[in-house]
Design a protein around this motif. Structure first.
Motif, PDB file in Angstrom:
ATOM      1  N   MET A  24      49.386  38.203  38.724  1.00  0.00           N
ATOM      2  CA  MET A  24      48.138  37.455  38.856  1.00  0.00           C
ATOM      3  C   MET A  24      46.929  38.361  38.608  1.00  0.00           C
ATOM      4  N   SER A  25      47.082  39.345  37.753  1.00  0.00           N
ATOM      5  CA  SER A  25      45.977  40.242  37.439  1.00  0.00           C
ATOM      6  C   SER A  25      45.021  39.581  36.456  1.00  0.00           C
ATOM      7  N   VAL A  26      43.747  39.883  36.642  1.00  0.00           N
ATOM      8  CA  VAL A  26      42.680  39.316  35.823  1.00  0.00           C
ATOM      9  C   VAL A  26      41.920  40.470  35.181  1.00  0.00           C
ATOM     10  N   HIS A  27      41.515  40.292  33.946  1.00  0.00           N
ATOM     11  CA  HIS A  27      40.728  41.318  33.265  1.00  0.00           C
ATOM     12  C   HIS A  27      39.391  41.506  33.973  1.00  0.00           C
ATOM     13  N   LEU A  28      38.929  42.746  33.993  1.00  0.00           N
ATOM     14  CA  LEU A  28      37.636  43.060  34.588  1.00  0.00           C
ATOM     15  C   LEU A  28      36.531  42.875  33.553  1.00  0.00           C
ATOM     16  N   SER A  29      35.325  42.585  34.030  1.00  0.00           N
ATOM     17  CA  SER A  29      34.181  42.500  33.125  1.00  0.00           C
ATOM     18  C   SER A  29      33.874  43.900  32.599  1.00  0.00           C
ATOM     19  N   ASP A  30      33.063  43.980  31.562  1.00  0.00           N
ATOM     20  CA  ASP A  30      32.759  45.269  30.936  1.00  0.00           C
ATOM     21  C   ASP A  30      32.136  46.256  31.928  1.00  0.00           C
ATOM     22  N   ASP A  31      31.250  45.758  32.802  1.00  0.00           N
ATOM     23  CA  ASP A  31      30.619  46.633  33.797  1.00  0.00           C
ATOM     24  C   ASP A  31      31.653  47.207  34.756  1.00  0.00           C
ATOM     25  N   LEU A  32      32.555  46.343  35.233  1.00  0.00           N
ATOM     26  CA  LEU A  32      33.570  46.794  36.184  1.00  0.00           C
ATOM     27  C   LEU A  32      34.589  47.714  35.523  1.00  0.00           C
ATOM     28  N   LYS A  33      34.863  47.493  34.237  1.00  0.00           N
ATOM     29  CA  LYS A  33      35.789  48.375  33.515  1.00  0.00           C
ATOM     30  C   LYS A  33      35.265  49.801  33.511  1.00  0.00           C
ATOM     31  N   GLU A  34      33.979  49.944  33.238  1.00  0.00           N
ATOM     32  CA  GLU A  34      33.377  51.279  33.217  1.00  0.00           C
ATOM     33  C   GLU A  34      33.334  51.890  34.611  1.00  0.00           C
ATOM     34  N   GLU A  35      33.005  51.066  35.601  1.00  0.00           N
ATOM     35  CA  GLU A  35      32.854  51.571  36.963  1.00  0.00           C
ATOM     36  C   GLU A  35      34.180  52.044  37.554  1.00  0.00           C
ATOM     37  N   PHE A  36      35.242  51.258  37.373  1.00  0.00           N
ATOM     38  CA  PHE A  36      36.515  51.570  38.015  1.00  0.00           C
ATOM     39  C   PHE A  36      37.543  52.168  37.065  1.00  0.00           C
ATOM     40  N   ASN A  37      37.209  52.257  35.798  1.00  0.00           N
ATOM     41  CA  ASN A  37      38.065  52.905  34.801  1.00  0.00           C
ATOM     42  C   ASN A  37      39.461  52.274  34.735  1.00  0.00           C
ATOM     43  N   ARG A  38      39.512  50.960  34.749  1.00  0.00           N
ATOM     44  CA  ARG A  38      40.766  50.231  34.568  1.00  0.00           C
ATOM     45  C   ARG A  38      40.463  48.898  33.913  1.00  0.00           C
ATOM     46  N   ARG A  39      41.500  48.295  33.334  1.00  0.00           N
ATOM     47  CA  ARG A  39      41.309  47.079  32.551  1.00  0.00           C
ATOM     48  C   ARG A  39      41.438  45.808  33.380  1.00  0.00           C
ATOM     49  N   SER A  40      42.397  45.789  34.312  1.00  0.00           N
ATOM     50  CA  SER A  40      42.632  44.563  35.071  1.00  0.00           C
ATOM     51  C   SER A  40      42.970  44.897  36.519  1.00  0.00           C
ATOM     52  N   PHE A  41      42.925  43.852  37.356  1.00  0.00           N
ATOM     53  CA  PHE A  41      43.194  44.019  38.777  1.00  0.00           C
ATOM     54  C   PHE A  41      43.638  42.674  39.340  1.00  0.00           C
ATOM     55  N   PRO A  42      44.576  42.668  40.304  1.00  0.00           N
ATOM     56  CA  PRO A  42      45.022  41.389  40.870  1.00  0.00           C
ATOM     57  C   PRO A  42      43.880  40.639  41.557  1.00  0.00           C
ATOM     58  N   VAL A  43      43.819  39.350  41.321  1.00  0.00           N
ATOM     59  CA  VAL A  43      42.749  38.518  41.865  1.00  0.00           C
ATOM     60  C   VAL A  43      43.107  38.093  43.287  1.00  0.00           C
ATOM     61  N   LEU A  97      40.552  33.985  32.902  1.00  0.00           N
ATOM     62  CA  LEU A  97      39.467  34.405  33.788  1.00  0.00           C
ATOM     63  C   LEU A  97      39.063  35.848  33.513  1.00  0.00           C
ATOM     64  N   VAL A  98      37.836  36.183  33.919  1.00  0.00           N
ATOM     65  CA  VAL A  98      37.343  37.559  33.900  1.00  0.00           C
ATOM     66  C   VAL A  98      36.704  37.822  35.257  1.00  0.00           C
ATOM     67  N   LEU A  99      37.104  38.916  35.907  1.00  0.00           N
ATOM     68  CA  LEU A  99      36.522  39.285  37.200  1.00  0.00           C
ATOM     69  C   LEU A  99      35.110  39.809  36.988  1.00  0.00           C
ATOM     70  N   THR A 100      34.137  39.228  37.683  1.00  0.00           N
ATOM     71  CA  THR A 100      32.760  39.693  37.566  1.00  0.00           C
ATOM     72  C   THR A 100      32.303  40.435  38.816  1.00  0.00           C
ATOM     73  N   GLU A 101      32.912  40.113  39.955  1.00  0.00           N
ATOM     74  CA  GLU A 101      32.570  40.793  41.206  1.00  0.00           C
ATOM     75  C   GLU A 101      33.823  40.857  42.065  1.00  0.00           C
ATOM     76  N   ILE A 102      34.099  42.038  42.607  1.00  0.00           N
ATOM     77  CA  ILE A 102      35.326  42.236  43.373  1.00  0.00           C
ATOM     78  C   ILE A 102      35.011  42.252  44.863  1.00  0.00           C
ATOM     79  N   TYR A 103      35.819  41.523  45.623  1.00  0.00           N
ATOM     80  CA  TYR A 103      35.696  41.475  47.080  1.00  0.00           C
ATOM     81  C   TYR A 103      36.314  42.748  47.648  1.00  0.00           C
ATOM     82  N   LEU A 104      35.479  43.637  48.204  1.00  0.00           N
ATOM     83  CA  LEU A 104      35.950  44.955  48.624  1.00  0.00           C
ATOM     84  C   LEU A 104      35.896  45.177  50.132  1.00  0.00           C
ATOM     85  N   ASP A 105      35.877  44.123  50.934  1.00  0.00           N
ATOM     86  CA  ASP A 105      35.849  44.298  52.385  1.00  0.00           C
ATOM     87  C   ASP A 105      37.174  44.815  52.927  1.00  0.00           C
ATOM     88  N   ASP A 106      38.247  44.622  52.186  1.00  0.00           N
ATOM     89  CA  ASP A 106      39.565  45.088  52.599  1.00  0.00           C
ATOM     90  C   ASP A 106      39.726  46.559  52.197  1.00  0.00           C
TER      91      ASP A 106
END
Length: 117
Positions: A24-43, A97-106
Motif C-alpha cells: 500500500m505504498s504511495v509515491h511521494l510528491s516532489d518536495d517530499l522526495k527531496e526532503e526524505f530521499n525516497r520515492r514512496s512510503f506506505p500510506v 495517489l501521491v502523498l503531499t503531507e505525511i502524518y508524523l505524530d507516530d
C-alpha cells in the motif's frame, strides 16, 4: 519469486496483512522526495494525498482509512453523498495517489521514514 502472472496474483491475494501494508505504498510528491530521499512510503490514516488518476483527479484530501484486504484507500475528498445524507467514500487504489503531507505524530513511523534504505 515466480514471474508467472498466475503466481503473482495468488501471492497478492493470499498475502498476510503485515505484507499487504508494504504493498500500500504511495509515491511521494516532489518536495517530499527531496526532503526524505525516497520515492514512496506506505500510506496511513491521517496522511494528505492528491488523486492523480480517475474521476476524482486533482482532488486533495486526507486519508480517512486504508483497506488492506482490498488494497484500497479512502480519501476525504473522494466521496459521494447517499440519499440519506451520509458520506460514501469511493475506494481508490494507492497507485493513483501521491502523498503531499505525511502524518508524523507516530515516533516509529518517523524513524522508518528517516531510516536508510
Amino acid at each position: 519469486m515466480s514471474k508467472q502472472p498466475r503466481k503473482q496474483r495468488k501471492a497478492l491475494y493470499t498475502a498476510p496483512l503485515h505484507k499487504r501494508h508494504n504493498s500500500m505504498s504511495v509515491h511521494l510528491s516532489d518536495d517530499l522526495k527531496e526532503e526524505f530521499n525516497r520515492r514512496s512510503f506506505p500510506v496511513r490514516k491521517g496522511d494528505s494525498v492528491e488523486i492523480v488518476r480517475g474521476d476524482f483527479r486533482g482532488t486533495e484530501g486526507k486519508v480517512e482509512g486504508v483497506d488492506l484486504k482490498n488494497y484500497r484507500v479512502l480519501v476525504d475528498g473522494a466521496s459521494s453523498q447517499k440519499q440519506d445524507g451520509s458520506k460514501l467514500y469511493q475506494p481508490i487504489h494507492p497507485s493513483n495517489l501521491v502523498l503531499t503531507e505525511i502524518y508524523l505524530d507516530d515516533e516509529r513511523r518517523n524513524q522508518a521514514l528517516n531510516r536508510k534504505v
